[in-house]
Write a protein that holds these residues in place. Structure first.
Motif, PDB file in Angstrom:
ATOM      1  N   ILE A   3       7.814   8.540  -9.333  1.00 34.59           N
ATOM      2  CA  ILE A   3       6.533   7.854  -9.284  1.00 34.59           C
ATOM      3  C   ILE A   3       6.777   6.357  -9.204  1.00 34.59           C
ATOM      4  CG2 ILE A   3       4.406   7.360 -10.549  1.00 34.59           C
ATOM      5  CD1 ILE A   3       4.543  10.114 -11.760  1.00 34.59           C
ATOM      6  N   ALA A   4       6.154   5.716  -8.228  1.00 27.86           N
ATOM      7  CA  ALA A   4       6.178   4.258  -8.128  1.00 27.86           C
ATOM      8  C   ALA A   4       4.983   3.720  -8.894  1.00 27.86           C
ATOM      9  CB  ALA A   4       6.117   3.824  -6.670  1.00 27.86           C
ATOM     10  N   VAL A   5       5.240   2.814  -9.825  1.00 26.00           N
ATOM     11  CA  VAL A   5       4.181   2.191 -10.615  1.00 26.00           C
ATOM     12  C   VAL A   5       4.041   0.751 -10.140  1.00 26.00           C
ATOM     13  CG1 VAL A   5       3.345   1.660 -12.931  1.00 26.00           C
ATOM     14  CG2 VAL A   5       4.815   3.655 -12.561  1.00 26.00           C
ATOM     15  N   GLU A   6       2.798   0.359  -9.872  1.00 27.83           N
ATOM     16  CA  GLU A   6       2.532  -0.983  -9.361  1.00 27.83           C
ATOM     17  C   GLU A   6       1.516  -1.665 -10.252  1.00 27.83           C
ATOM     18  OE1 GLU A   6       0.746  -4.134  -6.902  1.00 27.83           O
ATOM     19  OE2 GLU A   6      -0.297  -2.317  -7.556  1.00 27.83           O
ATOM     20  N   GLY A   7       1.669  -2.976 -10.459  1.00 31.72           N
ATOM     21  CA  GLY A   7       0.765  -3.721 -11.331  1.00 31.72           C
ATOM     22  C   GLY A   7      -0.581  -3.958 -10.677  1.00 31.72           C
ATOM     23  N   CYS A   8      -0.919  -5.206 -10.390  1.00 31.33           N
ATOM     24  CA  CYS A   8      -2.193  -5.550  -9.750  1.00 31.33           C
ATOM     25  C   CYS A   8      -2.021  -5.517  -8.227  1.00 31.33           C
ATOM     26  CB  CYS A   8      -2.635  -6.941 -10.179  1.00 31.33           C
ATOM     27  SG  CYS A   8      -2.953  -7.103 -11.953  1.00 31.33           S
ATOM     28  N   MET A   9      -2.838  -4.708  -7.561  1.00 29.48           N
ATOM     29  CA  MET A   9      -2.722  -4.569  -6.111  1.00 29.48           C
ATOM     30  C   MET A   9      -3.342  -5.745  -5.361  1.00 29.48           C
ATOM     31  SD  MET A   9      -1.736  -2.495  -3.568  1.00 29.48           S
ATOM     32  CE  MET A   9      -1.678  -0.788  -4.107  1.00 29.48           C
ATOM     33  N   HIS A  10      -4.494  -6.220  -5.814  1.00 25.41           N
ATOM     34  CA  HIS A  10      -5.222  -7.310  -5.164  1.00 25.41           C
ATOM     35  C   HIS A  10      -5.423  -7.063  -3.666  1.00 25.41           C
ATOM     36  CE1 HIS A  10      -5.620  -9.984  -8.622  1.00 25.41           C
ATOM     37  NE2 HIS A  10      -4.408  -9.629  -8.968  1.00 25.41           N
ATOM     38  N   GLY A  11      -5.648  -5.800  -3.313  1.00 24.09           N
ATOM     39  CA  GLY A  11      -5.973  -5.452  -1.936  1.00 24.09           C
ATOM     40  C   GLY A  11      -4.828  -5.474  -0.953  1.00 24.09           C
ATOM     41  N   ASP A  12      -3.609  -5.690  -1.439  1.00 18.01           N
ATOM     42  CA  ASP A  12      -2.468  -5.875  -0.529  1.00 18.01           C
ATOM     43  C   ASP A  12      -1.749  -4.553  -0.271  1.00 18.01           C
ATOM     44  OD1 ASP A  12      -0.784  -7.232   1.121  1.00 18.01           O
ATOM     45  OD2 ASP A  12       0.230  -8.373  -0.450  1.00 18.01           O
ATOM     46  N   LEU A  13      -2.472  -3.563   0.208  1.00 17.75           N
ATOM     47  CA  LEU A  13      -1.905  -2.235   0.399  1.00 17.75           C
ATOM     48  C   LEU A  13      -0.790  -2.239   1.428  1.00 17.75           C
ATOM     49  CD1 LEU A  13      -4.846  -1.742  -0.815  1.00 17.75           C
ATOM     50  CD2 LEU A  13      -4.677   0.522   0.237  1.00 17.75           C
ATOM     51  N   GLN A  36       7.958  -0.536 -10.072  1.00 15.34           N
ATOM     52  CA  GLN A  36       9.015   0.152 -10.807  1.00 15.34           C
ATOM     53  C   GLN A  36       8.973   1.624 -10.422  1.00 15.34           C
ATOM     54  OE1 GLN A  36      10.756  -1.454 -13.593  1.00 15.34           O
ATOM     55  NE2 GLN A  36      11.957   0.295 -14.254  1.00 15.34           N
ATOM     56  N   ILE A  37      10.137   2.209 -10.187  1.00 14.50           N
ATOM     57  CA  ILE A  37      10.229   3.646  -9.914  1.00 14.50           C
ATOM     58  C   ILE A  37      10.579   4.355 -11.214  1.00 14.50           C
ATOM     59  CG2 ILE A  37      11.275   5.459  -8.513  1.00 14.50           C
ATOM     60  CD1 ILE A  37       9.724   3.371  -6.902  1.00 14.50           C
ATOM     61  N   VAL A  38       9.793   5.365 -11.544  1.00 15.85           N
ATOM     62  CA  VAL A  38       9.981   6.110 -12.791  1.00 15.85           C
ATOM     63  C   VAL A  38      10.197   7.576 -12.447  1.00 15.85           C
ATOM     64  CG1 VAL A  38       8.955   6.752 -14.998  1.00 15.85           C
ATOM     65  CG2 VAL A  38       8.495   4.489 -14.022  1.00 15.85           C
ATOM     66  N   ASP A  39      11.217   8.176 -13.050  1.00 11.52           N
ATOM     67  CA  ASP A  39      11.466   9.611 -12.894  1.00 11.52           C
ATOM     68  C   ASP A  39      10.749  10.361 -14.004  1.00 11.52           C
ATOM     69  OD1 ASP A  39      13.263  10.153 -10.614  1.00 11.52           O
ATOM     70  OD2 ASP A  39      14.607   8.774 -11.655  1.00 11.52           O
ATOM     71  N   ILE A  40       9.850  11.253 -13.618  1.00 12.34           N
ATOM     72  CA  ILE A  40       9.069  12.035 -14.566  1.00 12.34           C
ATOM     73  C   ILE A  40       9.477  13.498 -14.452  1.00 12.34           C
ATOM     74  CG2 ILE A  40       6.749  12.743 -15.284  1.00 12.34           C
ATOM     75  CD1 ILE A  40       7.123   9.800 -15.661  1.00 12.34           C
ATOM     76  N   GLU A  41       9.752  14.122 -15.588  1.00 14.33           N
ATOM     77  CA  GLU A  41      10.094  15.543 -15.573  1.00 14.33           C
ATOM     78  C   GLU A  41       8.885  16.356 -15.113  1.00 14.33           C
ATOM     79  OE1 GLU A  41      11.615  19.019 -18.677  1.00 14.33           O
ATOM     80  OE2 GLU A  41      11.869  16.893 -19.184  1.00 14.33           O
ATOM     81  N   SER A  42       9.101  17.229 -14.136  1.00 14.65           N
ATOM     82  CA  SER A  42       7.984  18.004 -13.596  1.00 14.65           C
ATOM     83  C   SER A  42       8.521  19.264 -12.938  1.00 14.65           C
ATOM     84  CB  SER A  42       7.208  17.177 -12.564  1.00 14.65           C
ATOM     85  OG  SER A  42       7.984  16.997 -11.385  1.00 14.65           O
ATOM     86  N   GLU A  43       7.587  20.115 -12.551  1.00 15.23           N
ATOM     87  CA  GLU A  43       7.955  21.280 -11.756  1.00 15.23           C
ATOM     88  C   GLU A  43       8.332  20.810 -10.353  1.00 15.23           C
ATOM     89  OE1 GLU A  43       3.351  22.264 -10.407  1.00 15.23           O
ATOM     90  OE2 GLU A  43       4.345  23.505 -11.923  1.00 15.23           O
ATOM     91  N   PRO A  44       9.056  21.638  -9.578  1.00 14.62           N
ATOM     92  CA  PRO A  44       9.434  21.234  -8.225  1.00 14.62           C
ATOM     93  C   PRO A  44       8.199  21.038  -7.342  1.00 14.62           C
ATOM     94  CG  PRO A  44      10.697  23.156  -8.951  1.00 14.62           C
ATOM     95  CD  PRO A  44       9.607  22.961  -9.949  1.00 14.62           C
ATOM     96  N   GLY A  45       8.309  20.128  -6.354  1.00 13.81           N
ATOM     97  CA  GLY A  45       7.222  19.890  -5.400  1.00 13.81           C
ATOM     98  C   GLY A  45       7.145  20.990  -4.370  1.00 13.81           C
ATOM     99  N   PRO A  46       6.279  20.853  -3.367  1.00 15.67           N
ATOM    100  CA  PRO A  46       5.375  19.718  -3.137  1.00 15.67           C
ATOM    101  C   PRO A  46       4.237  19.674  -4.154  1.00 15.67           C
ATOM    102  CG  PRO A  46       4.936  21.464  -1.555  1.00 15.67           C
ATOM    103  CD  PRO A  46       6.151  21.903  -2.320  1.00 15.67           C
ATOM    104  N   TYR A  47       3.683  18.467  -4.319  1.00 11.98           N
ATOM    105  CA  TYR A  47       2.681  18.249  -5.355  1.00 11.98           C
ATOM    106  C   TYR A  47       1.307  18.008  -4.735  1.00 11.98           C
ATOM    107  CZ  TYR A  47       7.041  17.305  -7.823  1.00 11.98           C
ATOM    108  OH  TYR A  47       8.322  17.391  -8.333  1.00 11.98           O
TER     109      TYR A  47
END
Length: 414
Positions: free
Chosen positions: A3-13, A260-271
């Motif tokens: 999962i990629a976590v991002e702070g304030c986007m401010h419309g800059d997709l 920041q990229i975070v590794d979260i324990e989960s079942e296999p994808g696709p999600y």
């Protein structure tokens, strides 16, 4: 699950997605989900800019409209909460959550959703004590007070989240839980932001509501933004209890720590994204107590039994399935070849996604309820009259040293 976590986007997709695609290629990995912690700015057209609380000279279409129109499609599934710089008119259409564009999901003013088997909750907006016990009284078009108060956190939404009993993997808030600085490297934070010190000592840096939710929900991860800096903390919930990894991130600018990229324990994808059964039951129980004036919510109006609501939702989901209702455009999109478009709808628009969800839950649509007169604060138990708040003091932000010009603008928040 990455999962990629991002702070304030401010419309800059455009820049955020480009950064993630480059990262995927460089690191030879697949990012499964992007989470944004507010100030997303889902601005579809020039009319939406009128509901965005920034001074006119800072109002810009940015790049969300391309994803709303279908010119572009988000390359990574995206979930976000609201902050204090949002197209609030559009987000109000999706108060309960929904797709703002294909592949981009708003968690709602408060909500819980499942991505695969990862349970994600969130609270939109920022905490201001003088509006906390008010109902959602704002009506479109917003006046100069309501354009700010619309995104102030309300007790009603926090109360619903406080009913959650099943474990939360990830929780999102725009502003930080008050007191979170006690659990991280405070000296390093004050080296970056020395002007935080006074509010930290006073116990006012952050959200009291978020702190209460942190203590109750005890999620594995808590992500925030708002203060435009990176800060991490580890909260231990009692001796031998679970812990919460807290991370706040910056806004999207070159050289800033906004991802920041975070590794979260989960079942296999696709999600895939699915409604959360417990949250829909809570929504069904408390919708009858939805406060639409300045008066505090009366939770005794929520007379439905929660277990009966849970069984109702379970049966409904077994019949229909749990995928959210499909995205529908509800307003014209910005056209860069035209200077100004004049066919924008005025007032509240009923979003078909919201209507479908409420029909599914057999609930009344209340978001455009104007039957009740707005109640001014003259009665016992109410808070402030409409003209009694000094927004120049209540809503002054804590900005970066490189945001000095923005800080000097009238009524700007981080």
């Amino acid at each position: 699950m990455k999962i990629a976590v991002e702070g304030c986007m401010h419309g800059d997709l455009d820049n955020v997605y480009a950064t993630l695609l480059h990262l995927q290629e460089a690191e030879k990995m697949k990012i499964d989900l992007l989470i944004c912690c507010g100030d997303f700015q889902a601005v579809r057209n020039e009319k939406d800019l009128e509901s965005l609380n920034v001074p006119p000279k800072y109002r810009s279409m940015n790049s969300f409209w391309k994803y709303y129109s279908g010119e572009k499609v988000a390359p990574i599934p995206t979930i976000f909460i609201g902050g204090n710089h949002e197209a609030s008119n559009y987000l109000w259409e999706l108060y309960y959550g929904g797709w703002v564009a294909p592949q981009i999901y708003f968690l709602g003013f408060a909500g819980v959703i499942k991505f695969g088997n990862v349970r994600i909750g969130g609270l939109s907006g920022i905490y201001k004590r003088h509006h906390y016990y008010s109902g959602h009284y704002e009506k479109i078009p917003y006046n100069e007070q309501e354009i700010r108060s619309i995104y102030h956190v309300r007790e009603y939404d926090v109360h619903k989240l406080m009913q959650v009993e099943e474990p939360i993997d990830i929780f999102l808030s725009h502003d930080w839980p008050v007191g979170i600085t006690d659990y991280g490297n405070l000296k390093n934070l004050l080296r970056q932001k020395p002007f935080f010190e006074e509010e930290i000592l006073e116990g006012t840096l952050g959200s009291q509501a978020a702190a209460e939710l942190l203590g109750k929900l005890r999620p594995s991860y808590w992500f925030s933004a708002h203060l435009h800096c990176k800060f991490s903390a580890l909260v231990q919930h009692g001796e031998g209890g679970p812990s919460t990894k807290f991370l706040a991130l910056d806004k999207c600018l070159p050289g800033r720590k906004f991802l920041q990229i975070v590794d979260i324990e989960s079942e296999p994808g696709p999600y895939e994204l699915h409604y959360d059964e417990e949250w829909l039951a809570i929504t069904r129980k408390f919708n009858s107590a939805f406060p639409l004036t300045r008066t505090r919510a009366n939770f005794s109006d929520a007379k439905l039994d929660i277990q009966v609501c849970r069984e109702f939702v379970e049966n409904k989901l077994q019949t229909r399935g749990g995928k959210p209702f499909e995205f529908v455009q509800t307003a014209p999109c910005h056209n860069p070849s035209q200077f100004v478009a004049n066919d924008f709808p005025s007032g509240h628009c009923r979003n078909p996604q919201t209507e479908a969800l409420l029909q599914f839950l057999e609930l009344q649509y209340l978001l455009d309820n104007t039957a009740e007169l707005e109640e001014l604060s003259q009665s016992p138990g109410s808070f402030f009259s409409k003209g009694s708040l000094d927004y120049d003091t209540e809503d002054i932000p804590i900005d970066d040293v490189d945001d000095v010009e923005l800080k000097q603008a009238d009524d700007v928040e981080t």
